[in-house]
Design an enzyme around this catalytic site. Structure first.
Site, PDB file in Angstrom:
ATOM      1  N   LYS A  62       0.831  -1.205   0.000  1.00  0.00           N
ATOM      2  CA  LYS A  62       0.000   0.000   0.000  1.00  0.00           C
ATOM      3  C   LYS A  62       0.869   1.260   0.000  1.00  0.00           C
ATOM      4  O   LYS A  62       0.592   2.225  -0.723  1.00  0.00           O
ATOM      5  CB  LYS A  62      -0.920  -0.004   1.211  1.00  0.00           C
ATOM      6  CG  LYS A  62      -1.967  -1.095   1.184  1.00  0.00           C
ATOM      7  CD  LYS A  62      -2.786  -1.105   2.468  1.00  0.00           C
ATOM      8  CE  LYS A  62      -3.819  -2.215   2.462  1.00  0.00           C
ATOM      9  NZ  LYS A  62      -4.620  -2.231   3.718  1.00  0.00           N
ATOM     10  N   CYS A  80      -0.285   1.044   6.225  1.00  0.00           N
ATOM     11  CA  CYS A  80      -0.589   0.155   7.354  1.00  0.00           C
ATOM     12  C   CYS A  80      -1.534  -0.952   6.904  1.00  0.00           C
ATOM     13  O   CYS A  80      -2.352  -0.765   5.998  1.00  0.00           O
ATOM     14  CB  CYS A  80      -1.265   0.918   8.491  1.00  0.00           C
ATOM     15  SG  CYS A  80      -0.265   2.191   9.278  1.00  0.00           S
ATOM     16  N   ASP A  81      -1.417  -2.088   7.568  1.00  0.00           N
ATOM     17  CA  ASP A  81      -2.388  -3.160   7.365  1.00  0.00           C
ATOM     18  C   ASP A  81      -2.422  -4.016   8.624  1.00  0.00           C
ATOM     19  O   ASP A  81      -1.398  -4.177   9.298  1.00  0.00           O
ATOM     20  CB  ASP A  81      -2.034  -4.031   6.162  1.00  0.00           C
ATOM     21  CG  ASP A  81      -3.181  -4.949   5.789  1.00  0.00           C
ATOM     22  OD1 ASP A  81      -4.082  -4.480   5.060  1.00  0.00           O
ATOM     23  OD2 ASP A  81      -3.212  -6.110   6.230  1.00  0.00           O
ATOM     24  N   SER A  82      -3.598  -4.534   8.944  1.00  0.00           N
ATOM     25  CA  SER A  82      -3.747  -5.348  10.146  1.00  0.00           C
ATOM     26  C   SER A  82      -4.343  -6.706   9.808  1.00  0.00           C
ATOM     27  O   SER A  82      -5.230  -6.813   8.953  1.00  0.00           O
ATOM     28  CB  SER A  82      -4.653  -4.641  11.164  1.00  0.00           C
ATOM     29  OG  SER A  82      -4.103  -3.414  11.588  1.00  0.00           O
ATOM     30  N   GLY A 117       1.007  -4.092  10.458  1.00  0.00           N
ATOM     31  CA  GLY A 117       2.223  -3.766   9.733  1.00  0.00           C
ATOM     32  C   GLY A 117       2.283  -2.277   9.458  1.00  0.00           C
ATOM     33  O   GLY A 117       1.262  -1.642   9.160  1.00  0.00           O
TER      34      GLY A 117
END
Length: 216
Positions: A62, A80-82, A117
């Site tokens: 991203k 960000c990523d979860s 992340g």
């Protein structure tokens, strides 16, 4: 202090609200990354990924997508990523109501690990050009809720739009009995982790906080 242009490569209202509550006003530029495709590509290259690595791979994808655009010139870009690690598997957003319901039936009364992340790219004209990241992890303990509570919660629609099918800062809050680690990480962005990333490139937290840029 000096103002640093800061871009958040995420559509998450919760991440934006978390940053704003800490005094940071980022611009928002949403990436066009195909998350399943990005994950498959990474697994073809590196092999099966651990859940924490999935979060970082997607955060990086991203961030790189948004950082490659002209709109993010002369800025710091954060992706960000979860994902929720539960019983050894990584879970993002549920596919549908049935998936969200079944997931909660498995999770109730148990615990998982929420991995977020964070990937940062320094696109500033006089910056470092750095591109790097980190994953922050928080243990989440779920209440042993009954089928009716699950049905009513899923009916709100909230679990369908968030990683792990729950929130800690929204309607799902009553169903999280405790956490071990950074609360904000469960929301989607770890402020301490972001501060450490900024420190690595010589940017103080107050430099980011001093930015008056309004979100777009």
């Amino acid at each position: 202090m000096y103002s640093v242009r800061f871009v958040l490569a995420s559509a998450s209202p919760a991440r934006l609200a978390t940053l704003r509550s800490a005094g940071v006003q980022p611009e928002v530029i949403v990436s066009g990354v195909d998350e399943p495709a990005a994950t498959r590509e990474a697994e073809q290259r590196y092999g099966i990924l651990e859940p924490a690595d999935v979060a970082l791979v997607l955060a990086r994808a991203k961030c790189e997508d948004v950082a490659s655009r002209d709109e993010s010139d002369d800025a710091l870009v954060l992706g960000c990523d979860s994902v929720l690690e539960f019983e050894g598997a990584a879970y993002g957003k549920p596919a549908d109501v049935a998936d969200a319901t079944a997931r909660w039936q498995r999770m109730r009364g148990k615990s998982g690990v929420l991995h977020s992340g964070h990937w940062l790219i320094d696109n500033r004209d006089e910056g470092t050009g750095a591109t790097f990241g980190v994953t922050a992890s928080t243990v989440v303990h779920f209440a042993d809720i009954d089928d009716e509570e699950i049905e009513e919660y899923v009916a709100t629609g909230e679990p369908l739009w968030v990683a792990g099918a729950f929130t800690v800062d929204g309607l799902g809050g009553p169903f999280v009995t405790s956490i071990e680690g950074d609360y904000h990480n469960v929301v989607g962005v770890s402020l301490p982790a972001l501060r450490e990333l900024l420190h690595e490139i010589g940017v103080a937290w107050h430099d980011l906080r001093s930015s008056t840029t309004q979100s777009a």
